[in-house]
Design a protein around this motif. Sequence first.
Motif, PDB file in Angstrom:
ATOM      1  N   VAL A 193       0.827  -1.200   0.000  1.00 15.22           N
ATOM      2  CA  VAL A 193       0.000   0.000   0.000  1.00 15.22           C
ATOM      3  C   VAL A 193       0.869   1.260   0.000  1.00 15.22           C
ATOM      4  CG1 VAL A 193      -1.784   1.283   1.220  1.00 15.22           C
ATOM      5  CG2 VAL A 193      -1.840  -1.225   1.221  1.00 15.22           C
ATOM      6  N   ILE A 194       0.630   2.115  -0.981  1.00 19.18           N
ATOM      7  CA  ILE A 194       1.287   3.421  -1.046  1.00 19.18           C
ATOM      8  C   ILE A 194       0.241   4.496  -0.746  1.00 19.18           C
ATOM      9  CG2 ILE A 194       2.452   5.105  -2.513  1.00 19.18           C
ATOM     10  CD1 ILE A 194       3.723   2.841  -4.038  1.00 19.18           C
ATOM     11  N   SER A 195       0.531   5.315   0.243  1.00 15.33           N
ATOM     12  CA  SER A 195      -0.338   6.428   0.607  1.00 15.33           C
ATOM     13  C   SER A 195       0.183   7.697  -0.056  1.00 15.33           C
ATOM     14  CB  SER A 195      -0.358   6.604   2.133  1.00 15.33           C
ATOM     15  OG  SER A 195      -1.051   7.778   2.518  1.00 15.33           O
ATOM     16  N   GLY A 209      -2.057  13.614   7.249  1.00 14.37           N
ATOM     17  CA  GLY A 209      -1.027  13.302   6.271  1.00 14.37           C
ATOM     18  C   GLY A 209      -1.137  11.860   5.839  1.00 14.37           C
ATOM     19  N   GLY A 210       0.014  11.198   5.680  1.00 16.00           N
ATOM     20  CA  GLY A 210       0.019   9.837   5.166  1.00 16.00           C
ATOM     21  C   GLY A 210      -0.609   8.819   6.097  1.00 16.00           C
ATOM     22  N   ILE A 211      -0.445   9.001   7.404  1.00 17.90           N
ATOM     23  CA  ILE A 211      -1.012   8.054   8.369  1.00 17.90           C
ATOM     24  C   ILE A 211      -2.535   8.094   8.321  1.00 17.90           C
ATOM     25  CG2 ILE A 211      -1.322   7.565  10.829  1.00 17.90           C
ATOM     26  CD1 ILE A 211       1.552   8.495  11.273  1.00 17.90           C
ATOM     27  N   LYS A 212      -3.085   9.273   8.495  1.00 15.55           N
ATOM     28  CA  LYS A 212      -4.538   9.386   8.581  1.00 15.55           C
ATOM     29  C   LYS A 212      -5.206   9.010   7.263  1.00 15.55           C
ATOM     30  CE  LYS A 212      -8.200  12.189  10.468  1.00 15.55           C
ATOM     31  NZ  LYS A 212      -9.136  11.965   9.336  1.00 15.55           N
ATOM     32  N   ASN A 213      -4.511   9.236   6.147  1.00 15.07           N
ATOM     33  CA  ASN A 213      -5.046   8.846   4.849  1.00 15.07           C
ATOM     34  C   ASN A 213      -5.369   7.360   4.798  1.00 15.07           C
ATOM     35  OD1 ASN A 213      -5.735   9.060   2.068  1.00 15.07           O
ATOM     36  ND2 ASN A 213      -3.672   8.412   1.497  1.00 15.07           N
ATOM     37  N   ARG A 257      -0.959   0.272   8.417  1.00 15.03           N
ATOM     38  CA  ARG A 257      -0.226   1.477   8.071  1.00 15.03           C
ATOM     39  C   ARG A 257       0.375   1.309   6.682  1.00 15.03           C
ATOM     40  NH1 ARG A 257       2.292  -0.791  12.518  1.00 15.03           N
ATOM     41  NH2 ARG A 257       4.391  -1.622  12.248  1.00 15.03           N
ATOM     42  N   PRO A 258       0.669   2.412   6.016  1.00 11.92           N
ATOM     43  CA  PRO A 258       1.168   2.316   4.642  1.00 11.92           C
ATOM     44  C   PRO A 258       2.558   1.701   4.577  1.00 11.92           C
ATOM     45  CG  PRO A 258       1.248   4.579   5.431  1.00 11.92           C
ATOM     46  CD  PRO A 258       0.499   3.798   6.459  1.00 11.92           C
ATOM     47  N   ARG A 283       4.656  24.207  -2.120  1.00  7.93           N
ATOM     48  CA  ARG A 283       5.688  23.792  -3.063  1.00  7.93           C
ATOM     49  C   ARG A 283       6.725  22.853  -2.437  1.00  7.93           C
ATOM     50  NH1 ARG A 283       6.751  29.270  -6.719  1.00  7.93           N
ATOM     51  NH2 ARG A 283       4.550  29.936  -6.751  1.00  7.93           N
ATOM     52  N   ILE A 284       6.247  21.817  -1.741  1.00  4.28           N
ATOM     53  CA  ILE A 284       7.121  20.823  -1.127  1.00  4.28           C
ATOM     54  C   ILE A 284       6.652  19.417  -1.493  1.00  4.28           C
ATOM     55  CG2 ILE A 284       7.750  22.276   0.854  1.00  4.28           C
ATOM     56  CD1 ILE A 284       5.657  20.601   2.483  1.00  4.28           C
ATOM     57  N   ALA A 285       7.534  18.442  -1.319  1.00  3.83           N
ATOM     58  CA  ALA A 285       7.182  17.023  -1.433  1.00  3.83           C
ATOM     59  C   ALA A 285       8.130  16.240  -0.546  1.00  3.83           C
ATOM     60  CB  ALA A 285       7.268  16.538  -2.872  1.00  3.83           C
ATOM     61  N   LEU A 286       7.627  15.173   0.052  1.00  2.18           N
ATOM     62  CA  LEU A 286       8.463  14.310   0.887  1.00  2.18           C
ATOM     63  C   LEU A 286       7.908  12.898   0.861  1.00  2.18           C
ATOM     64  CD1 LEU A 286       7.691  15.124   4.630  1.00  2.18           C
ATOM     65  CD2 LEU A 286       6.713  16.457   2.794  1.00  2.18           C
ATOM     66  N   ALA A 287       8.779  11.927   1.171  1.00  2.00           N
ATOM     67  CA  ALA A 287       8.369  10.523   1.085  1.00  2.00           C
ATOM     68  C   ALA A 287       9.305   9.664   1.923  1.00  2.00           C
ATOM     69  CB  ALA A 287       8.368  10.045  -0.363  1.00  2.00           C
ATOM     70  N   GLY A 288       8.809   8.470   2.287  1.00  2.00           N
ATOM     71  CA  GLY A 288       9.628   7.518   3.032  1.00  2.00           C
ATOM     72  C   GLY A 288       8.810   6.319   3.464  1.00  2.00           C
ATOM     73  N   PHE A 289       9.512   5.304   3.979  1.00  2.00           N
ATOM     74  CA  PHE A 289       8.852   4.098   4.468  1.00  2.00           C
ATOM     75  C   PHE A 289       8.231   4.301   5.845  1.00  2.00           C
ATOM     76  CE2 PHE A 289      12.140   2.294   1.583  1.00  2.00           C
ATOM     77  CZ  PHE A 289      11.290   1.650   0.703  1.00  2.00           C
ATOM     78  N   ASP A 290       8.885   5.092   6.684  1.00  2.00           N
ATOM     79  CA  ASP A 290       8.411   5.329   8.046  1.00  2.00           C
ATOM     80  C   ASP A 290       7.367   6.444   8.009  1.00  2.00           C
ATOM     81  OD1 ASP A 290       7.986   6.024  10.679  1.00  2.00           O
ATOM     82  OD2 ASP A 290      10.103   6.071  11.232  1.00  2.00           O
ATOM     83  N   SER A 291       6.092   6.070   8.054  1.00  2.00           N
ATOM     84  CA  SER A 291       5.027   7.061   7.941  1.00  2.00           C
ATOM     85  C   SER A 291       5.001   8.019   9.125  1.00  2.00           C
ATOM     86  CB  SER A 291       3.667   6.360   7.802  1.00  2.00           C
ATOM     87  OG  SER A 291       3.437   5.463   8.874  1.00  2.00           O
ATOM     88  N   VAL A 292       5.456   7.566  10.289  1.00  2.00           N
ATOM     89  CA  VAL A 292       5.526   8.459  11.453  1.00  2.00           C
ATOM     90  C   VAL A 292       6.572   9.543  11.205  1.00  2.00           C
ATOM     91  CG1 VAL A 292       6.021   8.608  13.927  1.00  2.00           C
ATOM     92  CG2 VAL A 292       4.739   6.655  13.024  1.00  2.00           C
TER      93      VAL A 292
END
Length: 393
Positions: A193-195, A209-213, A257-258, A283-292
């Motif tokens: 799963v990718i959030s 953010g990614g968690i609540k999504n 979790r994602p 105008r930002i973007a961020l990503a990672g495995f650790d959603s926290v």
Amino acid sequence: MKATEKELVVGRRNALKMIGLGSAAMLSVGFRDIQAVEPLDMRPKAKPFMNDGNSPVAFTTGTDRQQMLVDVFKPFENEIKAGLKKKQLVIKPNMVVTNKELCATHKDALGALLEYLKPIYKGQVIIAESSSSVNSSDGFKNYGYTDLEKNYNVKFVDLNSTGPGKPYYIIDRNLHLDRIEVADIFANPDYYVISICRPKTHNSVVMTGGIKNIIMAAPLNPGSVNGGKPISYKRNMHSGGSRFLHYNMFLLMQSIRPDFTIIDGVEGMEGNGPIGGTPVDHRIALAGFDSVAVDSMCARLMGIPLENIGYINYCAAAGIGNMDRHKIDIIGDKDPDKSVIAYKMGSNINNQLEWKEPLNLPGQGQRPPQPAPSAPTAPTVPATPAQPSKPTV
């Protein structure tokens, strides 16, 4: 580490004190005392916690969504390829409702992700949602997601219409167990799963953010079943107010979790989110495995004090992920500290922070005050009827 950073990471003992439960043993044993009442075959299998090492988070800035997504995705490409082997890829956008474009993941962000994944993943991609509206498929159309079918092998799934979900237990406002059903797609280890979502303020838990999504999409919203009373397990999550929504999200995070989280912050939402807010040109973007870690960095970029976000604190305290800035390694040549914008909070922010206050429950060995018993009322004795006087002779 700065003292303020130390205070942000809630200790295992303090984590439950803040919600008023007061039992350190509950957290240390993984809530076995709560889940002991569940039949064994109904207990969700917890995902492994993150290790004690640092968490990498890719970060960039700009306005070109496609290039920005490449910048934050590429550092993790090899690990994602390995994780996708023999698994079904699921992309979870965020829409909340089906007719408010700013509340939803931008279609160009979704398209950019599919374009990058095309040479990596050869199977059909599931794009899944369980919106607060019963019919999520309306959102797929309204937000332009279905246009992606022309160029990509995708399948849109409205999770609210997929039938019974996996049983799970949360707590209600009385601290009683409440059985809900969550979408199996988020709890099944055969799915990757990718959030992907935008940063937004929230009217119950400060930010989303990614968690609540993922967490708030998991409880199903099937509506009326066989003509019965409408069912919304998302509403059950909210039944205890902001205080217990933070905590119930943490409970679900044990198992749901994602696998990978992407924040498309080209445009965020501030104010009365997650639906009625106003745009932020971030105008930002961020990503990672650790959603926290990803969400905690997202909160910092939104100018939100981390000590205000209960579910992130609980997850970090339980070892699910890192929120300690000194344990988050930023990938990229951009400095996050130079891209902080203080988002305007929701109008009810003071009520949202009630999770930080004690519940004032009785102490150990004490009983809650009981109303004083009223004095018993003496039974009414019927009056003896008067006897007629004897006639005078």
